[in-house]
Design an enzyme around this catalytic site. Structure first.
Site, PDB file in Angstrom:
ATOM      1  CE1 TYR B  53      37.854  25.528  39.620  1.00  0.00           C
ATOM      2  CE2 TYR B  53      37.886  27.918  39.840  1.00  0.00           C
ATOM      3  CZ  TYR B  53      37.219  26.711  39.953  1.00  0.00           C
ATOM      4  OH  TYR B  53      35.908  26.698  40.388  1.00  0.00           O
ATOM      5  CB  SER B 210      27.767  25.719  34.835  1.00  0.00           C
ATOM      6  OG  SER B 210      28.886  25.197  34.146  1.00  0.00           O
ATOM      7  CG  LEU B 212      26.189  31.541  30.263  1.00  0.00           C
ATOM      8  CD1 LEU B 212      27.152  32.164  29.254  1.00  0.00           C
ATOM      9  CD2 LEU B 212      24.841  32.250  30.216  1.00  0.00           C
TER      10      LEU B 212
END
Lengths: 300, 300, 300
Positions: B53, B210, B212
């Protein structure tokens, strides 16, 4: 050559020779014998057949060659298959192509194969295709009888998906020892749909048919073939390989699933390509580079 | 906040905070610490990371903040991942994006993660993506060693389909504790292809990334997004919710599979949306209404 | 008539009668009783229902007829289903079609079915559709309670794919006894996606709904229907059958999976077609000929 263990007392040579097109080569008995001996010298001791190859003729051609030197029988492993019925002149009762995995047909097919090969036993018998009309109890009965009689040592399947493999296995008292599947850098279906995962889960080394994608990679001019060819050429240079055949074989050989590619050529040079591929140390990034070229995009 | 049991001595907070975009927020150490403390106050104790990340930077940013108040370490659960190798300035040896689930890479990646987090242990390590080049024996060796050394308490996977999960699990002496998958009212793939079924079969609470749909639901003007937005607005009114984020979170939270949504925002207000969603009592008909809007048709 | 064993003390008649459209036939109680008695005389003792058939009316119509001759109850097997909630005048609380496999709904639905049938027990209860919102623990609780109370003897599912079947089964202390799936020469989905394989693996005889493809084969003029109709006509002649219905039923009946076709007609002549099909000895080549016509190509 590396040997792959399939059962307590059964190993295959890492590279397998396939006799699919033996009838097309128009070799004499002596030439076939030469080919067999060449393979054995190279460490290739496993030979892949099917009852139907060459319109039901290849097994007998191989058997006649073997009969010239019967002492070779114990130095090799014979794999053959049954379960497909082709429309063929020598099978007038076949009105259309279909599958038959009945007890009777499996047993009769093996009897015919034994006669063709002029041998007492088949090392591994495969069901050639998943039969949507399969009676798994009959398959189990046939396998059990053939094993007990010493006519077939071990059993496997070919082109079986996960549900088909698990279904048939559930009827057997002994483990299936391989699944012969189509897999190559060009054809990823069995990687993508979980068939290879199942082989790894069940500790079953798969045999790979069409490891060179039937030559499509060399000649086709679809986008995928072109992309793949370019990457194979690049990796060939990086690995200092002789030709892209070797790179294609290496792509399978370095995979952890212990994939055993089937070389279907009668030409010594092409057989040697597969053997040289065993020495190539393709790294992980080269492997993914080839994968990406085949998929048309990088991994997510 | 409700806690979800993953193993005898491991629970996660029902809502998980995800640090995927931590590097983009340009927070100071102190601000990150504030965010961590805010989460803990709200009952969110589980933090989701990955080595990659922020181009391999987020773990260390989090670790530096944590170092300001080391006593927080035992109040939180750190989840991180390995197995993807990105092309990045700080990884010049990566020529292309690829996966690496070798024993060596897993162990080295964990050592780096421990250093980044300035901690002695990772609570749960996930294999980030199913690796088509996986050697499951090496994964098992790495996991076993890391567990024995106390460097990683538990192991899981991310984005694994059924065949991949079953394959890897068959090589491990201990159960995988989660599968982190993409699932939302907008993205039904893992519901439709049986991945969620497998989680329920194996009693494994999935983490949802994810939840949303990466914001697509709020902005996209494809038919599906519009349909879904309309239904979410309607259900928002019915439930007296503040915004449709809450309805999207609730859609996951009321599902019986004990789905743990990952909130990937650095803004307190958006984190509170997920927490408020825990109080919404969405009924079965509202759940199907949203499902139908996503599918474009009602259930058969 | 052949009987199929589903459990130690449960058998079904090979051909099952389906009451899906009972309400449309506008039969009097006496006519329904006649139909039931006709079936029993022919050896068809298994009757397939669902709570929702006829807009929640068919079970009661059947029950009223049965009440005219209560001694028939022990000569038949009643299968019914629950789990779908339809929008219907007599269910004003249903705002949209959805599924409900909650403990409460399963139990209430069975209580209503028992009342409708005027009987003390259901032989087999099926979950009508895989519920993406299923709580398998609640299903297991409901099943266990209903079994203990003697209200339902055995349990099964309908339209479940492999992942769904395995998931629910893993929560039950007793085996599901059937999976009622759509399967016909026209609709091969459950053959092609491994659902039928799972039935064979689990030794579960499937019930087949729409064995005549809802009549599409007789009337549709898409290429597939035309191809199939031609082959069915040819095989009808070869087998000396009366009509292609019989050939369609025989295609299912000769399959080794012990498929139990559901005949959904109230007309004696059409019921007799299914029974006559039991006598047809379709051979393997005819079976594949029909399969090829449906697929549009021969097997590989």
């Amino acid at each position: 050559m590396e040997r792959i263990r399939l059962a307590e007392d059964l190993t295959f040579s890492r590279v397998i020779h396939g006799l699919w097109r033996l009838a097309e080569w128009n070799y004499s008995k002596e030439e076939i014998l030469q080919l067999i001996e060449f393979c054995i010298e190279q460490g290739i001791t496993t030979f892949d057949h099917a009852d139907i190859y060459g319109g039901y003729t290849c097994e007998a051609l191989f058997g006649e060659a073997l009969a010239l030197k019967p002492e070779l029988r114990d130095q090799i492993e014979i794999v053959t298959k049954c379960g497909i019925k082709l429309v063929a002149k020598n099978r007038p009762e076949h009105r259309l192509k279909h599958y038959d995995t009945s007890r009777q047909h499996i047993i009769e097919s093996v009897h015919q194969s034994l006669k063709n090969f002029q041998t007492e036993y088949i090392d591994v018998l495969l069901i050639h295709r998943p039969d949507p009309f399969m009676n798994p109890e009959e398959v189990a009965e046939a396998f059990t009888q053939l094993k007990r009689e010493g006519k077939v040592r071990y059993f496997g399947v070919s082109n079986f998906k996960r549900s088909q493999f698990n279904m048939l296995q559930s009827y057997l008292d002994f483990p299936l020892v391989t699944n012969q599947i189509e897999v190559s850098a060009y054809n990823l279906e069995n990687i993508e749909d979980g068939t290879l995962d199942l082989c790894q889960e069940k500790r079953i080394p798969p045999m790979a048919w069409s490891p060179l994608a039937g030559g499509k990679i060399f000649t086709a001019d679809d986008e995928k073939a072109i992309r793949l060819r370019n990457t194979l050429e690049k990796v060939k240079e990086e690995l200092n390989a002789t030709n892209i055949d070797e790179v294609l074989y290496a792509w399978l050989l370095v995979h952890p699933a212990r994939i055993m590619p089937i070389v279907g050529s009668g030409k010594k040079e092409r057989i040697l390509s597969a053997i040289r591929a065993l020495e190539l140390s393709m790294d992980r990034q080269q492997w993914f580079d080839i994968l990406h070229s085949s998929m048309g995009h990088e991994v997510p």
